[in-house]
Scaffold this motif. Sequence first.
Motif, PDB file in Angstrom:
ATOM      1  N   THR A 127      -6.721  -4.155  -0.827  1.00 17.48           N
ATOM      2  CA  THR A 127      -6.020  -2.910  -0.488  1.00 17.48           C
ATOM      3  C   THR A 127      -6.468  -2.381   0.872  1.00 17.48           C
ATOM      4  O   THR A 127      -5.644  -1.986   1.701  1.00 17.48           O
ATOM      5  N   VAL A 128      -7.773  -2.378   1.125  1.00 20.34           N
ATOM      6  CA  VAL A 128      -8.258  -1.849   2.405  1.00 20.34           C
ATOM      7  C   VAL A 128      -7.797  -2.740   3.552  1.00 20.34           C
ATOM      8  O   VAL A 128      -7.382  -2.243   4.614  1.00 20.34           O
TER       9      VAL A 128
ATOM     10  N   CYS B 259      -4.391  -1.905   4.326  1.00 20.07           N
ATOM     11  CA  CYS B 259      -4.343  -0.653   5.099  1.00 20.07           C
ATOM     12  C   CYS B 259      -4.638  -0.926   6.571  1.00 20.07           C
ATOM     13  O   CYS B 259      -3.970  -0.375   7.455  1.00 20.07           O
TER      14      CYS B 259
ATOM     15  N   ARG C  38     -14.352   1.220  -3.387  1.00 17.51           N
ATOM     16  CA  ARG C  38     -13.515   2.187  -4.124  1.00 17.51           C
ATOM     17  C   ARG C  38     -12.089   1.681  -4.298  1.00 17.51           C
ATOM     18  O   ARG C  38     -11.505   1.813  -5.390  1.00 17.51           O
ATOM     19  N   TYR C  39     -11.503   1.096  -3.247  1.00 15.38           N
ATOM     20  CA  TYR C  39     -10.082   0.733  -3.304  1.00 15.38           C
ATOM     21  C   TYR C  39      -9.844  -0.768  -3.441  1.00 15.38           C
ATOM     22  O   TYR C  39      -8.719  -1.195  -3.674  1.00 15.38           O
TER      23      TYR C  39
ATOM     24  N   GLU D 228      -2.931   6.954   4.010  1.00 18.16           N
ATOM     25  CA  GLU D 228      -3.426   8.158   4.683  1.00 18.16           C
ATOM     26  C   GLU D 228      -4.870   8.451   4.302  1.00 18.16           C
ATOM     27  O   GLU D 228      -5.674   8.881   5.143  1.00 18.16           O
ATOM     28  N   VAL D 229      -5.213   8.229   3.038  1.00 19.02           N
ATOM     29  CA  VAL D 229      -6.584   8.481   2.598  1.00 19.02           C
ATOM     30  C   VAL D 229      -7.541   7.523   3.303  1.00 19.02           C
ATOM     31  O   VAL D 229      -8.610   7.928   3.805  1.00 19.02           O
ATOM     32  N   VAL D 230      -7.199   6.258   3.357  1.00 16.43           N
ATOM     33  CA  VAL D 230      -8.070   5.273   3.999  1.00 16.43           C
ATOM     34  C   VAL D 230      -8.186   5.573   5.497  1.00 16.43           C
ATOM     35  O   VAL D 230      -9.294   5.538   6.060  1.00 16.43           O
TER      36      VAL D 230
ATOM     37  N   VAL E 296       0.852  -1.192   0.000  1.00 15.21           N
ATOM     38  CA  VAL E 296       0.000   0.000   0.000  1.00 15.21           C
ATOM     39  C   VAL E 296       0.887   1.241   0.000  1.00 15.21           C
ATOM     40  O   VAL E 296       1.829   1.340   0.798  1.00 15.21           O
ATOM     41  N   SER E 297       0.574   2.166  -0.890  1.00 14.13           N
ATOM     42  CA  SER E 297       1.346   3.400  -0.925  1.00 14.13           C
ATOM     43  C   SER E 297       1.000   4.260   0.279  1.00 14.13           C
ATOM     44  O   SER E 297      -0.114   4.179   0.815  1.00 14.13           O
TER      45      SER E 297
ATOM     46  N   ILE F  61       0.229   7.305   0.408  1.00  9.61           N
ATOM     47  CA  ILE F  61      -0.887   8.204   0.125  1.00  9.61           C
ATOM     48  C   ILE F  61      -2.214   7.472   0.313  1.00  9.61           C
ATOM     49  O   ILE F  61      -3.144   7.987   0.951  1.00  9.61           O
ATOM     50  N   VAL F  62      -2.314   6.253  -0.236  1.00 12.55           N
ATOM     51  CA  VAL F  62      -3.553   5.492  -0.077  1.00 12.55           C
ATOM     52  C   VAL F  62      -3.800   5.191   1.403  1.00 12.55           C
ATOM     53  O   VAL F  62      -4.937   5.273   1.890  1.00 12.55           O
TER      54      VAL F  62
END
Length: 619
Positions: A209-210, A213, A204-205, A16-18, A10-11, A13-14
């Motif tokens: 991915t979630v 996160c 969305r992700y 932090e967004v999550v 996971v990047s 940025i992703v």
Amino acid sequence: MTIEEQAPAVSPIVLEVVEGALESVRHEMEVLVDRTARSSIIREQHDQRAGIYDASGRCVTAVSFSSVPTPIIRKFAGTIRPGDIFIHNDVYQSDGGVTHLPDLCLTAPVFRDGELVAFVQSFGHTGDIGGMLPGSIPLGSTEVFQEGILIPPSRLYHGGDVDTDLYDLILRNSRFPDELRGDIDAFCAAVRAGAERVATLFARYGTPTVISCFDRMLERCASDLREVVLPQIPDGTYRFEDFCEYEDVQPAEPRTLLRIRCTMTKTADGILFDFDGTDGQVSGSLNWPGTPSSYARYLGALLKGYAPDVVINDGVLDVVRVDVPKGSLLSPEFPAACAWRTYPFMRLLDIGQGLLAQATDGQVPAAAEPISAYGIFGARSDGTPFLLREITGAGSGARSYADGADTVDAAPESRNMPAEFAENFFPVRVEHLGLRPDSGGPGKFRGGHGYWKDIRVLTDGLLFLYADRVRLAPWGVAGGRAGASARWILNPGTPEERQLPAKAEGLPIKAGAVLRVLTSGGGGWGDPLDRDPATVLLDVHSGVVSAEAANAAYGVVLTTEDGRIEIDGAATEALRAARRSTGPGRSMFDRGPGFRELVASGALVPWFVEDDAYVGGQR
């Protein structure tokens, strides 16, 4: 291949967004409850909390004041469906997430493509769920059955359809069923909204991915604690204890104080809190039915003070461990009463700070007692019953860099009850509301001030009072002095004036009587003689410190010229120099005059001596 095995990197940025989206969902859930619940403690004072969890029940949002879904997972594994909502409050089946019966917890699952991927929860302190007294938090209960209805983990909504029989059963056990229905409906609306928002995040992700996160957020909490927080705390073993006041709780059990004792062992890898030596469970309702993991979450939140940007989630369990003796005040055996686990709950914060104070030479906030409560039960002029209950905040402890905050509550983002709300919905009149002068503990940095509130009761009723830290004041640290203790006074300034017990239930109160609420102040930090005289003068001008206290506590000499109070600089320097030369010297903890009296009388025997300050055990 499982979802976990498919999980991608996971990047940042992703991530932090999550994480930001989850915090936004949690906040939205709490706002929704605030706006739709009916109990005054939830609606006006925000005694409620939301949380978001992964599919195994690990909390990925802040955990310091949230429940856990593991009881639901354990009981209903394999049968949970979209649209289900679960309810529970059984403190002995909650894994430490619910610790007295008024705290109802609602849980909803989150599904993505038919797979259970997360849970959301909302819980809060409802107004009444039955039991021997209005409000469902009796002091004098001797078993949990007297405190209200116990709801084991149960399915309230089956795939979106409500179980009306279960709902009716719960409401039938409340003295205020309409209010309780409003609270439960608010929690249900919140978890529905939360589940929908979290499902949108998965859509969305993508599920892998979630979930990645979630794992990274938990790992980051643990690594930040190890890399940022633990190096700030010297390795070693430290001891501390504190007390809950047990007077007036169980006359048949003649005990004055309850002791909670802890040894903290800090290593490079983690912290162990061992509560061996804590008093055994009691017959009254001051037992706290927590678990080692729930205590680790609670104490771990204190570490945020060393790294304010760290989100303390369940990753803290990899760093903080807790040992609690079975059958103790902190691990009672069923069906021990626990309605007022509030005071051990508060004391653990002070114990954690006392341990960290020794490890860091006092670089912690001083003690506070940010929860006391009163209740007034009676009937309105139309005959309908009412229960006005308020959690009254208090001054927080001073810090090594700033004064304590005034009139705060322990619950996150809590609020005071507006006088306008109380007067509009209950037969009372608030005749005075302000800060309690001289209540903050003196120090280089002063403790926060408590409330001074006068409430006139307009109808006959019954009075309920709950306060601790009355005999043993909130302690000061690093040379700071103790804050003022809480007080309840009936009909102040009249021939009928009398001080009421700290803890009492069902006291008759007549129409026209005035209850004065004086909540405690936080302890001070640092030597009061080091406080800037100009700051002391500002406090005097503001009315929160008296001219007498300015001299007696801070060594500041004031003069009055043309009606204006000013500082006599030379006299202040001379007075402070004289006191420094003859004073007792710096002590790490000051527990106030009540503690010193108990030690002098032999009722308290020191566990150990630290910088000439008693940090004592009970004989």
